[in-house]
Scaffold this motif. Structure first.
Motif, short mmCIF file in Angstrom:
data_model
loop_
_atom_site.label_atom_id
_atom_site.label_comp_id
_atom_site.label_asym_id
_atom_site.label_seq_id
_atom_site.Cartn_x
_atom_site.Cartn_y
_atom_site.Cartn_z
N HIS A 240 0.84 -1.18 0.00
CA HIS A 240 0.00 0.00 0.00
C HIS A 240 0.88 1.24 0.00
CE1 HIS A 240 -3.25 -2.68 0.82
NE2 HIS A 240 -4.11 -1.72 1.14
N LEU A 241 0.39 2.29 -0.61
CA LEU A 241 1.06 3.58 -0.58
C LEU A 241 0.19 4.55 0.20
CD1 LEU A 241 3.03 5.40 -3.28
CD2 LEU A 241 1.05 6.58 -2.34
N VAL A 242 0.79 5.24 1.15
CA VAL A 242 0.08 6.27 1.93
C VAL A 242 0.79 7.59 1.68
CG1 VAL A 242 -0.62 7.05 4.22
CG2 VAL A 242 -0.59 4.59 3.69
N ALA A 243 0.06 8.56 1.13
CA ALA A 243 0.66 9.83 0.75
C ALA A 243 -0.03 11.00 1.45
CB ALA A 243 0.57 10.01 -0.77
N ASP A 244 0.72 12.08 1.59
CA ASP A 244 0.19 13.30 2.19
C ASP A 244 -0.89 13.88 1.28
OD1 ASP A 244 0.49 15.74 4.04
OD2 ASP A 244 0.77 16.59 2.04
N ALA A 245 -2.11 14.02 1.82
CA ALA A 245 -3.24 14.45 1.00
C ALA A 245 -3.21 15.94 0.71
CB ALA A 245 -4.55 14.10 1.69
N THR A 246 -2.53 16.72 1.53
CA THR A 246 -2.45 18.16 1.25
C THR A 246 -1.80 18.41 -0.10
OG1 THR A 246 -2.29 18.65 3.62
CG2 THR A 246 -1.59 20.38 2.10
N GLU A 247 -0.64 17.78 -0.32
CA GLU A 247 0.06 18.00 -1.59
C GLU A 247 -0.66 17.36 -2.76
OE1 GLU A 247 2.67 20.06 -2.02
OE2 GLU A 247 2.25 20.52 0.07
N VAL A 248 -1.18 16.15 -2.57
CA VAL A 248 -1.92 15.50 -3.66
C VAL A 248 -3.11 16.35 -4.07
CG1 VAL A 248 -3.32 13.50 -4.28
CG2 VAL A 248 -1.16 13.17 -3.06
N THR A 249 -3.84 16.88 -3.09
CA THR A 249 -5.03 17.69 -3.40
C THR A 249 -4.65 18.96 -4.14
OG1 THR A 249 -6.18 16.81 -1.46
CG2 THR A 249 -7.04 18.85 -2.39
N ARG A 250 -3.60 19.62 -3.70
CA ARG A 250 -3.17 20.83 -4.40
C ARG A 250 -2.79 20.55 -5.84
NH1 ARG A 250 0.74 23.12 0.49
NH2 ARG A 250 -0.92 24.13 1.72
N ILE A 251 -2.03 19.48 -6.05
CA ILE A 251 -1.56 19.16 -7.40
C ILE A 251 -2.71 18.73 -8.28
CG2 ILE A 251 -0.14 17.55 -8.73
CD1 ILE A 251 1.81 17.54 -6.33
N ARG A 252 -3.58 17.85 -7.79
CA ARG A 252 -4.65 17.35 -8.65
C ARG A 252 -5.69 18.42 -8.96
NH1 ARG A 252 -9.70 18.00 -5.87
NH2 ARG A 252 -10.29 16.12 -4.75
N THR A 253 -5.91 19.35 -8.01
CA THR A 253 -6.85 20.44 -8.27
C THR A 253 -6.28 21.39 -9.30
OG1 THR A 253 -7.64 20.25 -6.00
CG2 THR A 253 -8.25 22.23 -7.19
N GLY A 254 -4.99 21.69 -9.18
CA GLY A 254 -4.34 22.49 -10.19
C GLY A 254 -4.34 21.81 -11.54
N ALA A 255 -4.06 20.52 -11.56
CA ALA A 255 -3.99 19.79 -12.82
C ALA A 255 -5.31 19.82 -13.57
CB ALA A 255 -3.56 18.35 -12.57
N ALA A 256 -6.43 19.69 -12.85
CA ALA A 256 -7.74 19.74 -13.50
C ALA A 256 -7.97 21.10 -14.15
CB ALA A 256 -8.84 19.44 -12.50
N ALA A 257 -7.58 22.17 -13.45
CA ALA A 257 -7.68 23.50 -14.03
C ALA A 257 -6.77 23.64 -15.25
CB ALA A 257 -7.34 24.56 -12.99
N GLY A 258 -5.61 23.00 -15.19
CA GLY A 258 -4.72 23.02 -16.35
C GLY A 258 -5.32 22.32 -17.55
N VAL A 259 -5.96 21.18 -17.31
CA VAL A 259 -6.64 20.45 -18.40
C VAL A 259 -7.71 21.33 -19.03
CG1 VAL A 259 -8.12 18.49 -18.95
CG2 VAL A 259 -6.15 18.18 -17.43
#
Length: 310
Positions: free
Chosen positions: A92-111
Motif C-alpha cells: 500500500h502507498l500512503v501519501a500526504d493528502a495536502t500535496e496531492v489535493t493541491r496538485i490534482r486540483t491544479g492539474a484539472a484547471a490546467g486540463v
C-alpha cells in the motif's frame, strides 16, 4: 502488508505539473468511458471532513482519501491521507493528502484551461492566495506560458508575497497584487478563483469577451464564487455532474434562478472527447474535485515508489 509512506517533498519531486495534467486529462477521458467505480464523496460535519474513494476497473487499483478542512485558524487548511492499493500485490502507498489535493486540483484547471482558453492567452488573475492558489497558476502556466500575473486576496500583503514568489518561480516579470477583484480581472485572459467565498467575487462586466474562468474554491452548496450572469453567458464545463449538482453552490444557485439548466452543463470528459474546436465567448470550468483526480496523481506516485519497493 508493506506500507510505503510518501511525504510532501517526495510528492513534489516525483510529480511535475505537466505530468499531473497529462494523467488527470487521461483520467477524465477514462471516467467518461466508465472505467471508474466512483461513489459521491462522504461529507461529515458540513464539509469539515471528507472521504473520497474510487476503483479503476482496468488496473484493479483503488484510492481512498480522507480529509479534514479548517479554513478558519489552521495552516494548512486541508490535511489528510491518500491510500493507494492494488489487488495484484499487498503493498500500500500512503501519501500526504495536502500535496496531492493541491496538485490534482491544479492539474484539472490546467486540463480545462488547455482545452478552453484562447491559444494566445498569456495573462492570468488569481483570486485567493491560500493553499490551493499556487498550483492553479502553475497549471495555467504549464499550458499557457504567462507574461502577466495579478493576485487578489483579502490580505494584500499575502497576495503580494504569493505574486512575487510565483513570478520568481515561473519567470514571470509582470506580477502585481491588487486589492479589487473587478480591477484585477479587467483585460485579463484567464481568471482562477480559489476562495471559500459565499458571494460572487466579481462582476461579469469586468471580464473580456473571451475570458476563461476556473472556479475551484466553492465545494459546498453555501459557497459561491461566480455570479449567475456569467454562468448564463458562458460555456460551462464541469468536472462531474453528480458531484456538481450536489455540492457546487454557484451551479445550484444558477439552476435555482433559471440562469442555467442542467443541459447547459458539459462534463469535462465529454468536452475533451469533442475537442477544442473554434470556441468564441467566455468559458467557465467549475470543479468541486472528484476522486478520480486523486487516483490519477496517486498512480504516478505508485509507479515511482511502489515499483522501487518491489
Amino acid at each position: 502488508m508493506d506500507v510505503v509512506t510518501v511525504g510532501p517533498e517526495e510528492i513534489r519531486s516525483a510529480v511535475s505539473m505537466p505530468a499531473a495534467i497529462d494523467v488527470v486529462r487521461n483520467g477524465f477521458l477514462a471516467l467518461r468511458r466508465g472505467e471508474f467505480e466512483m461513489p459521491t464523496r462522504t461529507v461529515l460535519r458540513d464539509g469539515a471532513f471528507l472521504v473520497m474513494s474510487t476503483h479503476h476497473r482496468p488496473t484493479a487499483s483503488a484510492m481512498i482519501k480522507t480529509l479534514s478542512l479548517n479554513f478558519g485558524d489552521r495552516v494548512p487548511a486541508i490535511v489528510g491521507t491518500v491510500v493507494w492499493s492494488e489487488l495484484g500485490h499487498g503493498r500500500h502507498l500512503v501519501a500526504d493528502a495536502t500535496e496531492v489535493t493541491r496538485i490534482r486540483t491544479g492539474a484539472a484547471a490546467g486540463v480545462a484551461t488547455d482545452l478552453l482558453a484562447p491559444a494566445e492567452a498569456r495573462t492570468c488573475t488569481l483570486i485567493g492566495a491560500g493553499g490551493q492558489a499556487a498550483d492553479q497558476v502553475r497549471a495555467v502556466h504549464a499550458v499557457r506560458p504567462l507574461t502577466e500575473l495579478r493576485v487578489v486576496d483579502h490580505s494584500l500583503e499575502r497576495a503580494d508575497a504569493l505574486a512575487r514568489a510565483l513570478g520568481a518561480e515561473l519567470s514571470v516579470d509582470n506580477v502585481i497584487a491588487v486589492a479589487d477583484a473587478d480591477e484585477a480581472v479587467r483585460d485579463m485572459d484567464i481568471v482562477c478563483c480559489a476562495t471559500t467565498s459565499t458571494t460572487p467575487l466579481f462582476s461579469p462586466a469586468s471580464l473580456t469577451e473571451n475570458a476563461h474562468v476556473n472556479a475551484i474554491g466553492a465545494f459546498r452548496p453555501t459557497m459561491r464564487e461566480l455570479p449567475d450572469e456569467l454562468l448564463a453567458d458562458a460555456t460551462v464545463v464541469i468536472d462531474e455532474r453528480e458531484a456538481i449538482l450536489e455540492e457546487a453552490g454557484e451551479i445550484i444557485h444558477a439552476l435555482g434562478s433559471g440562469a442555467v439548466t442542467e443541459d447547459d452543463l458539459i462534463e469535462l470528459g465529454d468536452a475533451l472527447a469533442a475537442g477544442a474546436g473554434k470556441r468564441t465567448g467566455r468559458t467557465v470550468f467549475k470543479s468541486v474535485g472528484v476522486a478520480m483526480q486523486d487516483w490519477a496523481v496517486a498512480s504516478l506516485l505508485a509507479q515511482t515508489f511502489l515499483d522501487q519497493a518491489r
